[in-house]
Write a protein that holds these residues in place. Structure first.
Motif, PDB file in Angstrom:
ATOM      1  N   PHE A  67      -1.087  -5.298   2.072  1.00 43.67           N
ATOM      2  CA  PHE A  67       0.177  -5.476   2.783  1.00 43.67           C
ATOM      3  C   PHE A  67       0.978  -4.179   2.762  1.00 43.67           C
ATOM      4  N   ASP A  68       1.765  -3.961   3.810  1.00 45.15           N
ATOM      5  CA  ASP A  68       2.484  -2.690   3.897  1.00 45.15           C
ATOM      6  C   ASP A  68       3.977  -2.905   4.080  1.00 45.15           C
ATOM      7  N   ASN A  69       4.691  -1.802   4.199  1.00 50.28           N
ATOM      8  CA  ASN A  69       6.131  -1.804   4.455  1.00 50.28           C
ATOM      9  C   ASN A  69       6.434  -0.845   5.598  1.00 50.28           C
ATOM     10  N   TYR A  70       5.733  -1.054   6.733  1.00 52.87           N
ATOM     11  CA  TYR A  70       5.965  -0.147   7.863  1.00 52.87           C
ATOM     12  C   TYR A  70       6.843  -0.802   8.944  1.00 52.87           C
ATOM     13  N   TYR A  71       6.394  -1.902   9.517  1.00 58.92           N
ATOM     14  CA  TYR A  71       7.195  -2.539  10.564  1.00 58.92           C
ATOM     15  C   TYR A  71       8.466  -3.116   9.950  1.00 58.92           C
ATOM     16  N   ILE A  72       9.603  -2.642  10.409  1.00 56.66           N
ATOM     17  CA  ILE A  72      10.867  -3.003   9.757  1.00 56.66           C
ATOM     18  C   ILE A  72      11.381  -4.380  10.161  1.00 56.66           C
ATOM     19  N   GLY A  73      10.651  -5.092  11.012  1.00 56.19           N
ATOM     20  CA  GLY A  73      11.125  -6.398  11.463  1.00 56.19           C
ATOM     21  C   GLY A  73      10.689  -7.557  10.612  1.00 56.19           C
ATOM     22  N   LYS A  74      10.027  -7.303   9.488  1.00 58.09           N
ATOM     23  CA  LYS A  74       9.563  -8.379   8.597  1.00 58.09           C
ATOM     24  C   LYS A  74      10.575  -8.616   7.479  1.00 58.09           C
ATOM     25  N   ASP A  88      -1.349   7.343   7.594  1.00 62.16           N
ATOM     26  CA  ASP A  88      -2.242   6.197   7.412  1.00 62.16           C
ATOM     27  C   ASP A  88      -2.262   5.429   8.725  1.00 62.16           C
ATOM     28  N   LYS A  89      -3.457   5.217   9.282  1.00 60.32           N
ATOM     29  CA  LYS A  89      -3.567   4.641  10.624  1.00 60.32           C
ATOM     30  C   LYS A  89      -3.881   3.147  10.609  1.00 60.32           C
ATOM     31  N   VAL A  90      -3.763   2.522   9.448  1.00 61.58           N
ATOM     32  CA  VAL A  90      -3.955   1.077   9.350  1.00 61.58           C
ATOM     33  C   VAL A  90      -2.579   0.419   9.348  1.00 61.58           C
ATOM     34  N   PHE A  91      -2.373  -0.546  10.251  1.00 65.78           N
ATOM     35  CA  PHE A  91      -1.055  -1.182  10.373  1.00 65.78           C
ATOM     36  C   PHE A  91      -1.189  -2.690  10.274  1.00 65.78           C
ATOM     37  N   TYR A  92      -0.321  -3.300   9.467  1.00 66.66           N
ATOM     38  CA  TYR A  92      -0.282  -4.750   9.357  1.00 66.66           C
ATOM     39  C   TYR A  92       0.389  -5.359  10.589  1.00 66.66           C
ATOM     40  N   ASP A  93       1.240  -4.600  11.232  1.00 69.64           N
ATOM     41  CA  ASP A  93       1.941  -5.078  12.421  1.00 69.64           C
ATOM     42  C   ASP A  93       2.101  -3.888  13.367  1.00 69.64           C
ATOM     43  N   VAL A  94       3.031  -3.978  14.296  1.00 73.78           N
ATOM     44  CA  VAL A  94       3.202  -2.925  15.293  1.00 73.78           C
ATOM     45  C   VAL A  94       3.639  -1.621  14.629  1.00 73.78           C
ATOM     46  N   SER A  95       3.289  -0.506  15.284  1.00 77.05           N
ATOM     47  CA  SER A  95       3.624   0.807  14.740  1.00 77.05           C
ATOM     48  C   SER A  95       4.763   1.478  15.498  1.00 77.05           C
ATOM     49  N   GLY A  96       5.172   0.918  16.634  1.00 73.13           N
ATOM     50  CA  GLY A  96       6.262   1.510  17.420  1.00 73.13           C
ATOM     51  C   GLY A  96       7.146   0.429  18.007  1.00 73.13           C
ATOM     52  N   TRP A  97       8.444   0.662  18.011  1.00 68.81           N
ATOM     53  CA  TRP A  97       9.383  -0.367  18.508  1.00 68.81           C
ATOM     54  C   TRP A  97      10.663   0.279  19.040  1.00 68.81           C
ATOM     55  N   THR A  98      10.571   1.424  19.677  1.00 68.38           N
ATOM     56  CA  THR A  98      11.767   2.108  20.168  1.00 68.38           C
ATOM     57  C   THR A  98      12.561   1.152  21.068  1.00 68.38           C
ATOM     58  N   VAL A 121       0.853  -1.187   0.000  1.00 69.81           N
ATOM     59  CA  VAL A 121       0.000   0.000   0.000  1.00 69.81           C
ATOM     60  C   VAL A 121       0.895   1.245   0.000  1.00 69.81           C
ATOM     61  N   PRO A 122       0.691   2.166  -0.936  1.00 68.05           N
ATOM     62  CA  PRO A 122       1.614   3.304  -1.075  1.00 68.05           C
ATOM     63  C   PRO A 122       1.758   4.162   0.175  1.00 68.05           C
ATOM     64  N   THR A 123       0.676   4.314   0.956  1.00 65.70           N
ATOM     65  CA  THR A 123       0.722   5.215   2.119  1.00 65.70           C
ATOM     66  C   THR A 123       1.273   4.549   3.369  1.00 65.70           C
ATOM     67  N   ARG A 124       1.581   3.281   3.293  1.00 64.04           N
ATOM     68  CA  ARG A 124       2.043   2.568   4.493  1.00 64.04           C
ATOM     69  C   ARG A 124       3.491   2.134   4.314  1.00 64.04           C
ATOM     70  N   LYS A 125       4.355   3.093   4.309  1.00 65.45           N
ATOM     71  CA  LYS A 125       5.789   2.849   4.116  1.00 65.45           C
ATOM     72  C   LYS A 125       6.546   3.537   5.247  1.00 65.45           C
ATOM     73  N   TYR A 126       7.486   2.800   5.837  1.00 67.92           N
ATOM     74  CA  TYR A 126       8.285   3.404   6.905  1.00 67.92           C
ATOM     75  C   TYR A 126       9.040   4.611   6.336  1.00 67.92           C
ATOM     76  N   PRO A 127       9.007   5.757   7.037  1.00 71.85           N
ATOM     77  CA  PRO A 127       9.559   6.986   6.442  1.00 71.85           C
ATOM     78  C   PRO A 127      11.042   6.938   6.120  1.00 71.85           C
ATOM     79  N   MET A 128      11.790   6.007   6.708  1.00 75.05           N
ATOM     80  CA  MET A 128      13.219   5.916   6.405  1.00 75.05           C
ATOM     81  C   MET A 128      13.505   5.223   5.077  1.00 75.05           C
ATOM     82  N   ILE A 129      12.475   4.626   4.465  1.00 78.46           N
ATOM     83  CA  ILE A 129      12.666   3.946   3.180  1.00 78.46           C
ATOM     84  C   ILE A 129      12.583   4.982   2.063  1.00 78.46           C
ATOM     85  N   PRO A 130      13.604   5.112   1.234  1.00 80.02           N
ATOM     86  CA  PRO A 130      13.588   6.133   0.173  1.00 80.02           C
ATOM     87  C   PRO A 130      12.485   5.881  -0.852  1.00 80.02           C
TER      88      PRO A 130
END
Length: 870
Positions: A309-316, A466-476, A269-278
């Motif tokens: 499916f998204d590319n937000y949680y970087i642990g996948k 985008d407030k829909v998450f396939y997995d966790v949204s925070g992992w500090t 999904v275009p709007t669900r990308k972790y901001p550090m991904i270019p």
């Protein structure tokens, strides 16, 4: 090594079971590429596994044998074992390229890695192969994602012609087979157990409905596709080390999804990308997707992309590569637990899923070769632009410390090292976050080879388009580890000492004591040591007040929760105690002190005290498992107690719970799940057991069950009139439904570190992972709120303002005496994915110290009577 006669007899017997008429229509070797000639002398899969691909699951041992023999006889392949699962199954890693490239593989790798450091990126020769990584079988139940590795390897060994020669000349292909051998073996055994002469296609058949906990997970029921980041399991540690050894430019990740779906591939999904991904990374994902489209269209197959499916949680497995300079591609086929299954789109077969994954494996290799120069450029610019981002970032580094627990710090430093994030000892002191961090502190500078990964581990993000998450949204991560940490915004010039991957702490061998031994509870493995002593019949006590004691090395100050192992009244010999204490101290790197006197330097706090010290009992916990119980939550408890703390824990399926004598156990543990997790007829038995002295520990939905069934209910507040229903457009449903969820966020609680349930903590706050809206009731006992969410509890991740307002100031953890027993509740999961080292101690305290605190008798008649009896 193999009993060939017995093996083939077994295979012939197994083949007789699988009269699969519905899948016999597929042509022999259906998974091979059209128009490609194959060397017929190359070992075929059926010669080892005894059946065609897709007719039945490939047994793990036979898969290993086939791959090892294939690689041993091919000048294109090299196979090696890179690790072992919890159950001792090997994980194979195969390197595939042309024979000429194999001869200069070290040179290719060294040149390739030059691009992954901004200081050397421009020195790399781009007339070199592209590096492509294909990982199969991270989820054991998703069988086609495992078995597709075999025909893919056969193709790469046997295919002939200009096209394959070009692909091998211009790429190094890295394949892991398989990521999750324990889960795969559970799945294969289940499907074989329920194999039928007549193919079972009814979705209700047992073959399609594996019993709890299923085969998705590894031995301890961990989802290994969340382990790219977290790194707590041996399987993930093995493959990540190899991934970073090569830092591939394309990473394919093969899965299965719901059975009524067709076939999916990234980009998500275009709007669900972790901001550090270019953004450029997504453009290249879209380009390589064209190669999958071409193959699927040519085969006339249905598929979809950029949806679900998204590319937000970087642990996948498909997102982690994208914050490390690679293109991560997720592939999902509609699941077939058995061999064939009826679906909304008609009959779907396991063999077709294998074919789809093999086809997109080929298209990934093909696309990577065609895009080779673009991928070289992208990888180089990824790391070079990271250096520019580091310069413009107002945060120059993150400083952290945990002087009370060197083991936890060692685990964190090793965790950073696994991700190739460099940490340094602080040279002198660093001012940050309103405090000063000195020689016991460490710093991760942002100016390092992979800025994006370093930032992703420490960053806090609380605003999301985008407030829909396939997995966790925070992992500090420093919050998860319970570290004292802060952003450094000033110059760190001259503040970087030696680069480190561990603290270097080595506990000194304790002197022999004629009186007692003491050690701090804040050490991560202190519970493991205490449990070992108690299980050996050695008595131990916990000190409930800060004390200063005399030791063979002088006066030593201890915080609350210090463990006392006295010599007095023991039934185990003094020599045995001395040897065991010294052995456990060395094995767990814990500093044990030899105490010379029971008189402390603090009035009213002697080691033999009645009110300031409590005796400990050997725990015998029971963990409720089975249908309705979240297997991830249960597995995290099992892993913590069994694997980390070496504590016996009895696993009991809920359907058997009524036949078990609860009086045989000191603790019953309920985790997340649904209303079926505890049989309805167990309510009164559990309540009576707690009143008789048992300890009930529950978190998430387990805590809700306890509040609704065990604890006395409070009068419900008068309901407010219902508001009129608002009319909404259906197109808004996805976002509106997600608006008030809590997307796996990190929450902060204020901790009462004077309470025995918080012994071992030196800071009055703790971070936990919250992914439900469950709210604990405020207990009647005014001392029972061990941890309470702060007024601004959100550390990182997504939670709506409504949920934050509802939860702030409410309990995260409560501990109440109930009759002669104890009930400990957690709103969150303190053991989340075995990564929240900072909150695990709360759970272990509930195991060891559940009787080390008294009830309030201000509003408790039973407690008042107990107090008067003293």
């Amino acid at each position: 090594m193999y009993n060939l006669k017995g093996l083939m007899a077994g295979l012939m017997l197994g083949a007789a079971m699988w009269q699969a008429e519905a899948v016999q229509a597929k042509p022999l070797d259906y998974y091979l590429q059209k128009g490609v000639n194959y060397d017929q002398s190359v070992l075929k899969p059926g010669e080892i596994i005894g059946h065609d691909i897709g007719d039945q699951p490939i047994r793990h041992d036979l898969m290993l044998r086939y791959i090892e023999e294939l690689a041993a006889n091919s000048d294109r392949m090299k196979a090696e074992t890179i690790g072992y699962s919890h159950e001792g199954r090997p994980i194979l890693f195969i390197t595939i390229t042309s024979p000429e490239n194999h001869a200069r593989l070290d040179e290719i790798k060294a040149n390739h890695l030059l691009r992954t450091d901004p200081k050397t990126a421009d020195q790399a020769n781009d007339d070199m192969p592209v590096v492509t990584w294909l990982n199969y079988g991270v989820h054991g139940a998703e069988a086609s994602g495992m078995d597709a590795a075999v025909p893919t390897l056969y193709h790469l060994a046997a295919a002939q012609g200009e096209r394959v020669e070009n692909e091998l000349d211009n790429s190094v292909i890295l394949i892991t087979a398989i990521f999750n051998p324990d889960g795969h073996s559970r799945r294969a055994a289940w499907v074989t157990q329920y194999g039928s002469d007549v193919l079972a296609t009814d979705p209700n058949h047992e073959v399609h409905n594996q019993f709890w906990p299923g085969a998705r997970t590894n031995h301890y029921w961990f989802d290994l596709n969340r382990q790219w980041l977290l790194q707590t399991q041996p399987e993930s540690q093995a493959w990540l080390a190899k991934w970073h050894e090569w830092k591939p430019q394309v990473s394919g990740d093969f899965h299965e999804m719901g059975p009524n779906s067709t076939y999916y591939f990234h980009p998500g999904v275009p709007t669900r990308k972790y901001p550090m991904i270019p953004a450029k990374g997504r453009e290249l994902l879209y380009e390589i997707a064209g190669y999958h489209v071409n193959w699927l269209d040519d085969e006339g197959k249905l598929y979809f992309s950029e949806e679900g499916f998204d590319n937000y949680y970087i642990g996948k497995g498909s997102t982690y590569p994208q914050v490390n300079g690679s293109l991560g591609i997720l592939f999902e086929a509609g699941a077939q637990m058995g061999i064939a299954r009826e679906s909304d789109q008609g009959l779907k077969t396991y063999s077709e899923n294998v074919q789809n994954h093999v086809g997109t494996s080929y298209s990934t290799i093909q696309g990577a070769v065609a895009m080779r120069e673009k991928l070289h450029d992208y990888q180089r610019e990824f790391f070079k632009s990271g250096a520019d981002l580091a310069k413009s970032d107002k945060v120059k580094g993150y400083v952290f410390r945990a002087p009370e627990d060197h083991t936890r710090m060692d685990i964190f430093l090793d965790f950073l090292s696994r991700h190739k994030v460099k940490a340094y000892r602080v040279n002198g002191s660093v001012k940050a976050g309103g405090g000063s961090y000195g020689g016991d502190s460490y710093i991760v500078p942002m100016d390092q080879a992979n800025y994006r990964m370093a930032k992703a581990l420490f960053n806090k993000i609380t605003e999301f388009p985008d407030k829909v998450f396939y997995d966790v949204s925070g992992w500090t991560m420093p919050a998860a580890f319970g570290l004292d940490y802060a952003e450094v915004t000033g110059s760190i010039k001259g503040k970087l000492g030696d680069a480190v991957t561990s603290t270097g702490f080595v506990a000194k061998t304790p002197d022999t004591s004629d009186y007692a031994y003491m050690f701090r509870w804040s050490d991560y493995y202190a519970p493991k040591v205490v449990n070992a002593l108690l299980q050996e019949g050695i008595m131990a006590r916990v000190n409930k007040e800060p004390v200063r004691v005399k030791t063979t090395k002088g006066v030593v100050a201890f915080e609350r929760g210090a463990i006392i192992v006295q010599k007095h009244l023991q039934t185990v010999s003094a020599g045995r105690i001395d040897r065991l204490v010294q052995m456990l101290a060395a094995e767990n790197n814990i500093q044990v002190h030899a105490v010379t006197s029971g008189r402390t330097l603090d009035a009213g706090a002697d080691l033999g005290g009645r009110n300031t010290v409590s005796d400990l009992k050997a725990p015998k916990p029971l963990l409720v498992t089975g249908p309705g119980v979240n297997p991830y939550d249960a597995g995290e408890v099992w892993h913590l107690l069994d694997h980390r703390m070496n504590m016996p824990v009895t696993l009991v399926r809920n359907e058997r719970l009524s036949r078990v004598n609860l009086d045989d156990y000191t603790h019953v543990i309920l985790v997340g799940g649904n209303s079926r997790m505890v049989p309805a007829n167990m309510k009164d038995r559990v309540k009576d057991w707690v009143r008789s002295g048992g300890t009930l520990i529950a978190h998430r939905q387990g805590a809700s069950w306890v509040m609704n069934n065990i604890l006395p209910k409070k009068k419900a507040e008068k309901a407010s009139p219902s508001a009129p229903v608002q009319r909404l457009k259906y197109s808004q449903k996805g976002q509106k439904d997600a608006e008030h969820v809590i997307g796996g966020a990190v929450f902060k609680s204020e901790l009462d570190i004077t309470h025995p349930m918080a012994f071992g903590f030196v800071r009055d706050h703790v971070a936990t992972n919250r992914n439900t809206s469950i709210k604990l009731r405020v207990p009647n006992d005014p001392y029972a709120q061990v941890a309470v969410y702060t007024d601004a509890p959100l550390v990182s991740g997504y939670a709506s303002d409504k949920r934050i307002k509802e939860l702030k100031g409410s309990p995260m953890m409560t501990a109440e005496r109930f009759g002669r027993g104890t009930i400990v509740l957690f709103a969150d999961n303190p053991n989340f994915r075995a990564t929240y080292y900072g909150s695990e101690k709360l759970f272990l305290n509930a195991i060891f110290f559940s009787s080390a605190f008294n009830r309030s008798f201000a509003d408790d008649e039973e407690a008042a009577m107990e107090a008067h009896s003293h």
